[in-house]
Design a protein around this motif. Structure first.
Motif, PDB file in Angstrom:
ATOM      1  N   PRO A 151       5.358   1.375   4.202  1.00 55.14           N
ATOM      2  CA  PRO A 151       5.814   2.666   4.794  1.00 55.14           C
ATOM      3  C   PRO A 151       4.831   3.820   4.553  1.00 55.14           C
ATOM      4  CG  PRO A 151       7.359   2.185   3.132  1.00 55.14           C
ATOM      5  CD  PRO A 151       6.341   0.846   3.483  1.00 55.14           C
ATOM      6  N   ILE A 152       4.412   3.885   3.433  1.00 52.26           N
ATOM      7  CA  ILE A 152       3.484   4.973   2.858  1.00 52.26           C
ATOM      8  C   ILE A 152       2.131   5.041   3.714  1.00 52.26           C
ATOM      9  CG2 ILE A 152       2.138   5.754   0.895  1.00 52.26           C
ATOM     10  CD1 ILE A 152       4.297   4.934  -0.998  1.00 52.26           C
ATOM     11  N   VAL A 153       1.676   3.950   3.732  1.00 52.28           N
ATOM     12  CA  VAL A 153       0.272   3.555   4.638  1.00 52.28           C
ATOM     13  C   VAL A 153       0.434   3.868   6.141  1.00 52.28           C
ATOM     14  CG1 VAL A 153      -1.441   1.874   5.404  1.00 52.28           C
ATOM     15  CG2 VAL A 153      -0.711   2.143   2.940  1.00 52.28           C
ATOM     16  N   SER A 154       1.768   3.106   6.400  1.00 56.57           N
ATOM     17  CA  SER A 154       1.906   3.339   7.996  1.00 56.57           C
ATOM     18  C   SER A 154       2.448   4.764   8.521  1.00 56.57           C
ATOM     19  CB  SER A 154       3.203   2.473   8.596  1.00 56.57           C
ATOM     20  OG  SER A 154       4.425   2.784   7.867  1.00 56.57           O
ATOM     21  N   SER A 155       3.028   5.568   7.658  1.00 56.82           N
ATOM     22  CA  SER A 155       3.413   6.841   7.987  1.00 56.82           C
ATOM     23  C   SER A 155       1.993   7.718   8.417  1.00 56.82           C
ATOM     24  CB  SER A 155       4.249   7.301   6.928  1.00 56.82           C
ATOM     25  OG  SER A 155       3.362   7.561   5.745  1.00 56.82           O
ATOM     26  N   ARG A 156       0.877   7.375   7.647  1.00 55.87           N
ATOM     27  CA  ARG A 156      -0.465   8.165   7.962  1.00 55.87           C
ATOM     28  C   ARG A 156      -1.186   7.368   8.818  1.00 55.87           C
ATOM     29  NH1 ARG A 156       2.501  11.120   5.771  1.00 55.87           N
ATOM     30  NH2 ARG A 156       2.267  12.473   3.863  1.00 55.87           N
ATOM     31  N   LEU A 157      -1.296   5.991   8.765  1.00 58.50           N
ATOM     32  CA  LEU A 157      -2.278   5.363   9.452  1.00 58.50           C
ATOM     33  C   LEU A 157      -1.868   4.275  10.707  1.00 58.50           C
ATOM     34  CD1 LEU A 157      -4.606   4.409   6.251  1.00 58.50           C
ATOM     35  CD2 LEU A 157      -5.004   6.211   8.075  1.00 58.50           C
ATOM     36  N   GLY A 158      -0.569   4.349  10.722  1.00 58.89           N
ATOM     37  CA  GLY A 158       0.203   3.241  11.651  1.00 58.89           C
ATOM     38  C   GLY A 158       0.638   2.115  11.178  1.00 58.89           C
ATOM     39  N   TRP A 159       1.441   1.285  11.817  1.00 59.61           N
ATOM     40  CA  TRP A 159       1.940   0.086  11.154  1.00 59.61           C
ATOM     41  C   TRP A 159       1.132  -1.075  11.015  1.00 59.61           C
ATOM     42  CZ3 TRP A 159       1.830  -4.643  13.631  1.00 59.61           C
ATOM     43  CH2 TRP A 159       1.638  -4.451  14.964  1.00 59.61           C
ATOM     44  N   ARG A 160      -0.007  -0.945  11.735  1.00 56.76           N
ATOM     45  CA  ARG A 160      -1.081  -2.452  11.695  1.00 56.76           C
ATOM     46  C   ARG A 160      -1.788  -2.113  10.450  1.00 56.76           C
ATOM     47  NH1 ARG A 160      -1.112  -3.849  17.086  1.00 56.76           N
ATOM     48  NH2 ARG A 160      -0.149  -2.410  18.542  1.00 56.76           N
ATOM     49  N   MET A 161      -2.301  -1.045   9.761  1.00 51.52           N
ATOM     50  CA  MET A 161      -2.899  -1.130   8.754  1.00 51.52           C
ATOM     51  C   MET A 161      -2.516  -1.759   7.601  1.00 51.52           C
ATOM     52  SD  MET A 161      -5.930  -0.092   7.306  1.00 51.52           S
ATOM     53  CE  MET A 161      -6.342   1.087   8.849  1.00 51.52           C
ATOM     54  N   PRO A 162      -1.358  -1.922   7.038  1.00 53.66           N
ATOM     55  CA  PRO A 162      -0.881  -2.589   5.866  1.00 53.66           C
ATOM     56  C   PRO A 162      -1.153  -4.187   5.981  1.00 53.66           C
ATOM     57  CG  PRO A 162       0.944  -1.002   6.475  1.00 53.66           C
ATOM     58  CD  PRO A 162      -0.250  -1.213   7.762  1.00 53.66           C
ATOM     59  N   PHE A 163      -1.206  -4.890   7.307  1.00 55.58           N
ATOM     60  CA  PHE A 163      -1.508  -6.148   7.566  1.00 55.58           C
ATOM     61  C   PHE A 163      -3.109  -6.460   7.438  1.00 55.58           C
ATOM     62  CE2 PHE A 163       2.223  -5.345  10.015  1.00 55.58           C
ATOM     63  CZ  PHE A 163       3.132  -6.488   9.476  1.00 55.58           C
ATOM     64  N   ILE A 164      -3.725  -5.134   7.703  1.00 60.63           N
ATOM     65  CA  ILE A 164      -5.176  -5.407   7.588  1.00 60.63           C
ATOM     66  C   ILE A 164      -5.491  -5.335   5.993  1.00 60.63           C
ATOM     67  CG2 ILE A 164      -7.621  -3.999   7.832  1.00 60.63           C
ATOM     68  CD1 ILE A 164      -6.348  -3.063  10.568  1.00 60.63           C
ATOM     69  N   ILE A 165      -4.809  -4.508   5.233  1.00 59.73           N
ATOM     70  CA  ILE A 165      -5.081  -4.310   3.778  1.00 59.73           C
ATOM     71  C   ILE A 165      -4.829  -5.917   3.103  1.00 59.73           C
ATOM     72  CG2 ILE A 165      -4.335  -3.307   1.630  1.00 59.73           C
ATOM     73  CD1 ILE A 165      -3.924  -0.649   3.366  1.00 59.73           C
TER      74      ILE A 165
ATOM     75  N   ILE B 110      10.160   6.368   3.540  1.00 62.45           N
ATOM     76  CA  ILE B 110       9.498   6.286   2.375  1.00 62.45           C
ATOM     77  C   ILE B 110      10.493   6.221   1.297  1.00 62.45           C
ATOM     78  CG2 ILE B 110       8.140   7.748   0.836  1.00 62.45           C
ATOM     79  CD1 ILE B 110       6.805   8.911   3.280  1.00 62.45           C
ATOM     80  N   ALA B 111      11.450   6.954   1.534  1.00 59.49           N
ATOM     81  CA  ALA B 111      12.594   6.901   0.220  1.00 59.49           C
ATOM     82  C   ALA B 111      13.440   5.619   0.105  1.00 59.49           C
ATOM     83  CB  ALA B 111      13.583   8.095   0.631  1.00 59.49           C
ATOM     84  N   ALA B 112      13.732   4.975   1.066  1.00 54.43           N
ATOM     85  CA  ALA B 112      14.208   3.603   1.238  1.00 54.43           C
ATOM     86  C   ALA B 112      13.428   2.648   0.428  1.00 54.43           C
ATOM     87  CB  ALA B 112      14.425   3.262   2.555  1.00 54.43           C
ATOM     88  N   SER B 113      12.032   2.741   0.610  1.00 56.46           N
ATOM     89  CA  SER B 113      11.156   1.932   0.031  1.00 56.46           C
ATOM     90  C   SER B 113      11.041   2.168  -1.488  1.00 56.46           C
ATOM     91  CB  SER B 113       9.704   2.162   0.574  1.00 56.46           C
ATOM     92  OG  SER B 113       9.638   1.616   1.983  1.00 56.46           O
ATOM     93  N   TYR B 114      11.020   3.422  -1.793  1.00 56.60           N
ATOM     94  CA  TYR B 114      11.230   3.755  -3.321  1.00 56.60           C
ATOM     95  C   TYR B 114      12.427   3.016  -4.030  1.00 56.60           C
ATOM     96  CZ  TYR B 114       7.058   6.878  -3.389  1.00 56.60           C
ATOM     97  OH  TYR B 114       5.704   7.283  -3.372  1.00 56.60           O
ATOM     98  N   PHE B 115      13.857   3.357  -3.092  1.00 52.60           N
ATOM     99  CA  PHE B 115      14.844   3.032  -3.719  1.00 52.60           C
ATOM    100  C   PHE B 115      14.750   1.232  -3.901  1.00 52.60           C
ATOM    101  CE2 PHE B 115      17.483   6.647  -1.944  1.00 52.60           C
ATOM    102  CZ  PHE B 115      17.954   7.014  -3.154  1.00 52.60           C
ATOM    103  N   TYR B 116      14.178   0.609  -2.978  1.00 52.52           N
ATOM    104  CA  TYR B 116      14.168  -0.737  -3.210  1.00 52.52           C
ATOM    105  C   TYR B 116      13.264  -0.986  -4.199  1.00 52.52           C
ATOM    106  CZ  TYR B 116      13.257  -5.563  -1.621  1.00 52.52           C
ATOM    107  OH  TYR B 116      13.167  -6.931  -1.602  1.00 52.52           O
TER     108      TYR B 116
END
Length: 466
Positions: free
Chosen positions: A157-171, A264-270
């Motif tokens: 969510p942190i990366v996707s909030s800035r660069l879109g949902w596709r970028m985490p898969f590329i990383i 973002i908050a949900a991911s931190y909670f998790y």
């Protein structure tokens, strides 16, 4: 590792395979926080996203049987390079998906490659790790899987909030490419090297290999059978827990926060609420200690602990996140600081935090002791296949739990709004813990006989070796 002093390549190899275990779970962890973003981008209902994670888990587990069988027969170094190349390529292609069909197809092939990680990693570690440290090291291996899932969940969510949902898969696919290079320097272990019954012999003379006829004996061994039953029921429950970030996000969004802040908050909670998983190493160590006193100990200990998954998680689902205060639209760091303050000052958040710690702690007892039991009751040349078959069954269960959660959510949503629909659906799936506990009791009844028989076979083989 079992004999003599560890050299650098041995330490390097163990480290690589422990770290590798996190990557396939990072791939699975990417999806839940991105469900809503991907669904909107590809114009599908969010309930359909559970099937995507289910497909990845299912084909990862299915392919691990083939990878495990090949690992018991041949060169594991070449196999891990090949498998990593497959999943890295198709994970990158996942980032280019333009439709739901593309997403499903690319994730099928990603799963086919990912299957190599767990089965070959398990095979390598069991040939390096002495039996007295088996539960402890396996807990580190399992812990890295948990951290991988958490890392994927928080990074997405942190990366996707800035660069879109596709970028985490590329990383993550890029990390896979880096590992391909690192594999060229790992050390292929000698099969059976960690077995005390084979100590003092020329280990390279251990030339026993699995055959197709061996699969029947693996499946009919009672300890294996009940470990498979146990894993099936428990993983139905664990598969639904992939929806935890979505549940947290729904609870936060229901209080009026934006979707971006909620994700973002949900991911931190998790992440914060899964810190109890760090106790995995202790429970693996405890299993090692108690197993020396009775060969029933691992199964009885683990079954007793995992029972408490059910009440703890149900309470986590039910207790509301009342009086939650977040900087809506703030940076990821400011949201984190706010959440840490809430844990200290808000009794509702503190209650959920403590219950989550207890829940993730008792859950963490399962992986190291389950892996150690698979190792204890099977011959060296059967272990990767035994693990892979069991892991396949676990994968089916996780897929079912994940997919059925999406189906159940669709049904329950007709009667309850968010976040109550998530709470009711997820709480119902906790009931599958009960038959899992019973299966561990049955493992305890059979493990002593199966371990003793395995040790006897190895002693006879040692006498006949040069």
């Amino acid at each position: 590792m079992a004999k003599g002093k560890m050299d650098f390549r041995t330490v390097y190899t163990v480290f690589i395979f422990i770290f590798l275990a996190s990557l396939d779970y990072a791939v699975v962890g990417l999806f839940p926080p991105l469900f809503s973003s991907i669904a909107k981008s590809l114009n599908v209902h969010i309930s359909a996203m559970g099937s995507v994670s289910a497909v990845t888990i299912l084909f990862t587990a299915l392919s691990s049987i083939v990878w495990g069988y090949l690992a018991d027969k041949g060169n594991r170094k070449r196999l891990i390079i090949m498998g990593t190349l497959i999943w890295s390529l198709f994970l990158f292609l996942t980032s280019l998906s333009q439709s739901y069909l593309h997403l499903i197809i690319f994730q099928i092939f990603t799963g086919l490659g990912l299957g190599c990680n767990s089965s070959i990693g398990f095979s390598v570690l069991t040939d390096y790790v002495p039996k007295k440290y088996l539960g402890t090291v396996m807990s580190l291996w399992g812990l890295s899987q948990g951290f991988g899932c958490i890392a994927g969940s928080i990074m997405a969510p942190i990366v996707s909030s800035r660069l879109g949902w596709r970028m985490p898969f590329i990383i993550i696919s890029s990390l896979g490419a880096v590992f391909i290079f690192m594999y060229f320097f790992i050390k292929e272990p000698v099969k059976g090297a960690a077995e005390p019954e084979l100590g003092g012999i020329a280990l390279k003379s251990y030339n026993y290999n699995i055959s197709l006829s061996s699969v029947k004996s693996i499946l009919t061994k009672k300890s294996n059978f009940w470990l498979m039953i146990q894993g099936f029921f428990l993983n139905i429950t664990l598969g639904t827990l992939l929806w935890l970030p979505t549940l947290y996000a729904a609870k936060i969004e229901a209080q009026g926060y934006s979707e971006e802040t909620s994700l973002i908050a949900a991911s931190y909670f998790y992440v914060l609420f899964q810190l109890g998983g760090l106790s995995s190493t202790y429970f693996g160590y405890l299993g090692d200690r108690l197993q020396k006193k009775t060969l029933r100990a691992r199964a009885l200990l683990t079954g007793s602990l995992i029972f408490f998954i059910m009440p703890f998680y149900i309470l986590v689902f039910i207790i509301p996140l009342n009086n939650l205060t977040l900087p809506d639209g703030g940076s990821a760091f400011s949201i984190l600081l706010s959440l840490l303050g809430q844990i200290c000052l808000n009794p509702w958040i503190l209650s959920v935090f403590l219950l989550s710690i207890f829940a993730s702690a008792v859950q963490s007892a399962n992986i190291p002791n389950w892996l150690a039991l698979i190792t204890d009751v099977n011959l060296p040349e059967h272990r990767a296949t035994s693990f892979s078959i069991s892991n396949f069954i676990n994968g089916i269960a996780r897929s079912c739990g994940n997919a059925f959660m999406g189906i159940a959510l669709g049904i329950v949503s007709s009667f309850f709004g968010e976040p109550d629909n998530y709470i009711v659906a997820m709480a119902t799936f906790q009931l599958f813990v009960i038959p899992s506990v019973f299966a561990y009791y049955k493992v305890s009844e059979n493990s002593k006989r199966d371990i003793t028989k395995m040790k006897s076979i190895l002693r006879k083989r040692a006498k006949n070796m040069p």
